[in-house]
Design a protein around this motif. Structure first.
Motif, PDB file in Angstrom:
ATOM      1  N   ALA A  81       0.801  -1.226   0.000  1.00 19.31           N
ATOM      2  CA  ALA A  81       0.000   0.000   0.000  1.00 19.31           C
ATOM      3  C   ALA A  81       0.832   1.274   0.000  1.00 19.31           C
ATOM      4  O   ALA A  81       0.339   2.341  -0.354  1.00 19.31           O
ATOM      5  N   GLY A  82       2.099   1.198   0.413  1.00 16.24           N
ATOM      6  CA  GLY A  82       2.892   2.418   0.536  1.00 16.24           C
ATOM      7  C   GLY A  82       2.495   3.233   1.757  1.00 16.24           C
ATOM      8  O   GLY A  82       1.624   2.837   2.545  1.00 16.24           O
ATOM      9  N   SER A  83       3.123   4.383   1.912  1.00 17.52           N
ATOM     10  CA  SER A  83       2.813   5.259   3.044  1.00 17.52           C
ATOM     11  C   SER A  83       2.911   6.712   2.631  1.00 17.52           C
ATOM     12  O   SER A  83       3.545   7.053   1.620  1.00 17.52           O
ATOM     13  N   LEU A  84       2.283   7.565   3.427  1.00 16.09           N
ATOM     14  CA  LEU A  84       2.391   9.016   3.282  1.00 16.09           C
ATOM     15  C   LEU A  84       2.748   9.612   4.638  1.00 16.09           C
ATOM     16  O   LEU A  84       2.008   9.407   5.616  1.00 16.09           O
ATOM     17  N   THR A  85       3.865  10.300   4.704  1.00 15.16           N
ATOM     18  CA  THR A  85       4.199  11.063   5.902  1.00 15.16           C
ATOM     19  C   THR A  85       3.763  12.496   5.655  1.00 15.16           C
ATOM     20  O   THR A  85       4.302  13.186   4.775  1.00 15.16           O
ATOM     21  N   LEU A  86       2.765  12.928   6.398  1.00 18.06           N
ATOM     22  CA  LEU A  86       2.115  14.214   6.157  1.00 18.06           C
ATOM     23  C   LEU A  86       2.769  15.299   6.998  1.00 18.06           C
ATOM     24  O   LEU A  86       2.907  15.162   8.212  1.00 18.06           O
ATOM     25  N   VAL A  87       3.159  16.381   6.344  1.00 17.98           N
ATOM     26  CA  VAL A  87       3.859  17.456   7.034  1.00 17.98           C
ATOM     27  C   VAL A  87       2.923  18.657   7.172  1.00 17.98           C
ATOM     28  O   VAL A  87       2.157  18.983   6.264  1.00 17.98           O
ATOM     29  N   ARG A  88       3.033  19.311   8.328  1.00 21.38           N
ATOM     30  CA  ARG A  88       2.116  20.412   8.640  1.00 21.38           C
ATOM     31  C   ARG A  88       2.825  21.729   8.899  1.00 21.38           C
ATOM     32  O   ARG A  88       2.167  22.749   9.126  1.00 21.38           O
ATOM     33  N   THR A  89       4.158  21.743   8.895  1.00 26.08           N
ATOM     34  CA  THR A  89       4.907  22.977   9.128  1.00 26.08           C
ATOM     35  C   THR A  89       6.026  23.094   8.103  1.00 26.08           C
ATOM     36  O   THR A  89       6.426  22.115   7.474  1.00 26.08           O
ATOM     37  N   GLU A  90       6.550  24.284   7.962  1.00 27.34           N
ATOM     38  CA  GLU A  90       7.633  24.515   7.005  1.00 27.34           C
ATOM     39  C   GLU A  90       8.890  23.738   7.397  1.00 27.34           C
ATOM     40  O   GLU A  90       9.615  23.239   6.524  1.00 27.34           O
ATOM     41  N   ALA A  91       9.172  23.637   8.694  1.00 21.11           N
ATOM     42  CA  ALA A  91      10.362  22.902   9.130  1.00 21.11           C
ATOM     43  C   ALA A  91      10.238  21.419   8.796  1.00 21.11           C
ATOM     44  O   ALA A  91      11.211  20.778   8.372  1.00 21.11           O
ATOM     45  N   GLU A  92       9.046  20.848   8.981  1.00 27.16           N
ATOM     46  CA  GLU A  92       8.831  19.451   8.600  1.00 27.16           C
ATOM     47  C   GLU A  92       8.951  19.285   7.082  1.00 27.16           C
ATOM     48  O   GLU A  92       9.487  18.281   6.591  1.00 27.16           O
ATOM     49  N   LEU A  93       8.464  20.275   6.343  1.00 25.55           N
ATOM     50  CA  LEU A  93       8.537  20.213   4.884  1.00 25.55           C
ATOM     51  C   LEU A  93       9.996  20.171   4.424  1.00 25.55           C
ATOM     52  O   LEU A  93      10.328  19.448   3.465  1.00 25.55           O
ATOM     53  N   LYS A  94      10.876  20.905   5.088  1.00 21.75           N
ATOM     54  CA  LYS A  94      12.294  20.896   4.714  1.00 21.75           C
ATOM     55  C   LYS A  94      12.895  19.500   4.904  1.00 21.75           C
ATOM     56  O   LYS A  94      13.723  19.049   4.099  1.00 21.75           O
ATOM     57  N   VAL A  95      12.507  18.811   5.971  1.00 17.80           N
ATOM     58  CA  VAL A  95      12.998  17.439   6.189  1.00 17.80           C
ATOM     59  C   VAL A  95      12.499  16.526   5.071  1.00 17.80           C
ATOM     60  O   VAL A  95      13.253  15.709   4.527  1.00 17.80           O
ATOM     61  N   ALA A  96      11.231  16.673   4.706  1.00 15.79           N
ATOM     62  CA  ALA A  96      10.662  15.851   3.630  1.00 15.79           C
ATOM     63  C   ALA A  96      11.351  16.140   2.301  1.00 15.79           C
ATOM     64  O   ALA A  96      11.629  15.224   1.518  1.00 15.79           O
ATOM     65  N   GLU A  97      11.640  17.414   2.023  1.00 13.82           N
ATOM     66  CA  GLU A  97      12.329  17.769   0.777  1.00 13.82           C
ATOM     67  C   GLU A  97      13.723  17.151   0.735  1.00 13.82           C
ATOM     68  O   GLU A  97      14.161  16.648  -0.321  1.00 13.82           O
ATOM     69  N   ALA A  98      14.421  17.173   1.873  1.00 13.74           N
ATOM     70  CA  ALA A  98      15.760  16.576   1.924  1.00 13.74           C
ATOM     71  C   ALA A  98      15.690  15.072   1.685  1.00 13.74           C
ATOM     72  O   ALA A  98      16.532  14.501   0.979  1.00 13.74           O
ATOM     73  N   ALA A  99      14.691  14.423   2.266  1.00 17.91           N
ATOM     74  CA  ALA A  99      14.542  12.975   2.080  1.00 17.91           C
ATOM     75  C   ALA A  99      14.254  12.652   0.620  1.00 17.91           C
ATOM     76  O   ALA A  99      14.809  11.702   0.049  1.00 17.91           O
ATOM     77  N   ALA A 100      13.392  13.442  -0.011  1.00 20.90           N
ATOM     78  CA  ALA A 100      13.043  13.199  -1.417  1.00 20.90           C
ATOM     79  C   ALA A 100      14.218  13.450  -2.345  1.00 20.90           C
ATOM     80  O   ALA A 100      14.263  12.901  -3.455  1.00 20.90           O
ATOM     81  N   GLY A 101      15.180  14.259  -1.904  1.00 24.99           N
ATOM     82  CA  GLY A 101      16.354  14.537  -2.718  1.00 24.99           C
ATOM     83  C   GLY A 101      17.571  13.718  -2.348  1.00 24.99           C
ATOM     84  O   GLY A 101      18.639  13.882  -2.944  1.00 24.99           O
ATOM     85  N   ASN A 102      17.416  12.815  -1.387  1.00 26.10           N
ATOM     86  CA  ASN A 102      18.532  11.998  -0.925  1.00 26.10           C
ATOM     87  C   ASN A 102      18.948  10.993  -1.992  1.00 26.10           C
ATOM     88  O   ASN A 102      18.143  10.584  -2.832  1.00 26.10           O
ATOM     89  N   ALA A 103      20.194  10.545  -1.926  1.00 29.68           N
ATOM     90  CA  ALA A 103      20.704   9.587  -2.915  1.00 29.68           C
ATOM     91  C   ALA A 103      19.948   8.269  -2.898  1.00 29.68           C
ATOM     92  O   ALA A 103      19.901   7.563  -3.914  1.00 29.68           O
ATOM     93  N   SER A 104      19.352   7.917  -1.756  1.00 28.27           N
ATOM     94  CA  SER A 104      18.628   6.644  -1.656  1.00 28.27           C
ATOM     95  C   SER A 104      17.135   6.793  -1.907  1.00 28.27           C
ATOM     96  O   SER A 104      16.376   5.835  -1.737  1.00 28.27           O
ATOM     97  N   ALA A 105      16.702   7.985  -2.312  1.00 32.85           N
ATOM     98  CA  ALA A 105      15.265   8.249  -2.457  1.00 32.85           C
ATOM     99  C   ALA A 105      14.611   7.305  -3.461  1.00 32.85           C
ATOM    100  O   ALA A 105      13.494   6.812  -3.233  1.00 32.85           O
ATOM    101  N   ALA A 106      15.279   7.029  -4.571  1.00 31.03           N
ATOM    102  CA  ALA A 106      14.686   6.156  -5.588  1.00 31.03           C
ATOM    103  C   ALA A 106      14.525   4.739  -5.054  1.00 31.03           C
ATOM    104  O   ALA A 106      13.493   4.092  -5.300  1.00 31.03           O
ATOM    105  N   GLU A 107      15.520   4.236  -4.309  1.00 25.45           N
ATOM    106  CA  GLU A 107      15.412   2.894  -3.731  1.00 25.45           C
ATOM    107  C   GLU A 107      14.255   2.803  -2.742  1.00 25.45           C
ATOM    108  O   GLU A 107      13.569   1.782  -2.661  1.00 25.45           O
ATOM    109  N   ARG A 108      14.046   3.869  -1.976  1.00 29.92           N
ATOM    110  CA  ARG A 108      12.982   3.870  -0.982  1.00 29.92           C
ATOM    111  C   ARG A 108      11.612   4.151  -1.611  1.00 29.92           C
ATOM    112  O   ARG A 108      10.588   3.987  -0.957  1.00 29.92           O
ATOM    113  N   GLY A 109      11.611   4.593  -2.863  1.00 26.17           N
ATOM    114  CA  GLY A 109      10.352   4.952  -3.499  1.00 26.17           C
ATOM    115  C   GLY A 109       9.796   6.262  -3.002  1.00 26.17           C
ATOM    116  O   GLY A 109       8.587   6.453  -2.921  1.00 26.17           O
TER     117      GLY A 109
END
Length: 371
Positions: A81-109
């Motif tokens: 089913a996959g997952s969604l980590t939902l962010v509600r603040t700008e600081a949380e959004l920055k963490v999510a952006e970093a994760a999506a741009g990480n070198a392992s992002a494609a492997e993690r989907g």
């Protein structure tokens, strides 16, 4: 070979599955009529998204094994089913952006989705959030039905016997004597005691580098609509090593958790069971002795978070529970393996990763012991 495996939780069952799959015979003992520990007191999540870089390979291997198992044993309830980590603040959004741009992002989907795309993927999410970090590799199984289904599958091979309500009392030279005086002899004995670090476990290997962790969770009545992915909140970033980095450091410095969330070391995880209800948690307690009762404040907090993200009231809560799992405190290990004698090993301590990593850990132990 003939193996005697003590402990009917996910780790013991995964080791039995690996052994049976390699053609060996397994005698499996469980002190309860059915496993009642962390194995059934969890989300059933196969959680890839937040694992550290060092754990990613074994996590993805375990994810593939679960999918193979689900194809052979439909009763485990595997679903990608996959997952969604939902962010509600700008600081949380920055963490999510970093994760999506990480070198392992494609492997993690990983893919960072704007709010409208989150709602398109999971229409039950009609509440308030800025964006969602989608992890397509996350999956789920039905924790309360997976082990009986796996045992039935193994029994069909004719090389597996399960002794329920049977406590191991002594182990000597490959022979396990149970509390009815019966002897079970094998070429190898594997003890998978879960959070039972004392008693027979301590007699065999002394004190191991593990600790116990207590959590609280709850289950609702059916939601009445499909929650197409598991969901998490931004606090979950704080508890998974895969999100470490300067963005998380800034989040922790700039945005303290609410008092209740910080007091109980909380994150919000939520997964829909096949019967439609939601399993929601959780808290973390590390200092023993643990309370024997559950606290209401975390449940009220979790209810508020989930309702904010869903944009609706939750169905009634039908049950609440606490659980305790075993966690290795050696930062270089995922699971603790200790040899008691030439034919006896103790394996425990996967932490909250037991359901995720069980199949791969069973295979890894089989490789290490040349099964």
């Amino acid at each position: 070979m003939r193996l005697v495996i003590i402990g009917g939780g996910i780790l013991g069952t995964a080791h039995a599955l690996a052994a049976v799959g390699r053609g060996h015979e397994v005698i499996h003992l469980e002190r309860e009529v059915e496993a009642r520990g962390a194995t059934v007191r969890n989300f059933g999540l196969v959680w890839v998204s937040g694992r550290s870089a060092n754990e990613l390979e074994i996590t993805l291997r375990s994810r593939r094994l679960w999918e193979e198992i689900g194809g052979k044993v439909p009763g485990v309830g595997f679903r990608p089913a996959g997952s969604l980590t939902l962010v509600r603040t700008e600081a949380e959004l920055k963490v999510a952006e970093a994760a999506a741009g990480n070198a392992s992002a494609a492997e993690r989907g990983f893919e960072l989705l704007e709010a409208d795309k989150v709602r398109a993927l999971n229409p039950a999410l009609r509440g308030t959030f800025l964006a969602g970090l989608h992890c397509s590799q996350d999956a789920a199984v039905e924790s309360r039905q997976a082990l009986p289904a796996l045992r039935r599958y193994m029994e069909s091979t004719g090389r597996y016997q399960f002794f329920a309500g049977t406590e191991a009392r002594t182990i000597s030279n490959g022979t396990v004597t149970d509390d009815r005086g019966r002897a079970h002899t094998g070429d190898l004995v594997l003890v998978c005691p879960g959070a039972a670090h004392t008693g027979l476990t301590r007699e065999l290997v002394g004190d191991m580098p593990v600790r116990r962790v207590r959590l609280q969770m709850m289950q609702t009545a059916p939601l009445g609509e499909n929650l197409t992915t598991a969901i998490a909140d931004g606090d979950s970033f704080r508890y998974y090593p895969g999100f470490q980095g300067p963005e998380l450091d800034r989040l922790n410095a700039e945005e303290a958790q609410s008092f209740v969330a910080a007091q109980h070391k909380m994150q919000m995880l939520c997964v829909q069971r096949l019967h439609g209800g939601l399993t929601i948690g959780d808290t973390h307690e590390y200092e023993e002795p643990f309370n024997f009762d559950v606290d209401e404040a975390p449940y009220e907090y979790l209810t508020g978070v989930v309702e904010e993200l869903l944009g609706r009231e939750l169905p009634p809560v039908v049950r609440r529970w606490a659980g305790v799992y075993s966690q290795s405190i050696d930062p270089g290990t995922i699971v603790t393996r200790a040899q008691a004698d030439e034919r006896t090993w103790v394996v425990t301590g996967p932490g909250g990763r037991g359901m995720t990593l069980g199949p791969a850990l069973g295979e890894e132990t089989a490789d290490l012991l040349n099964l």
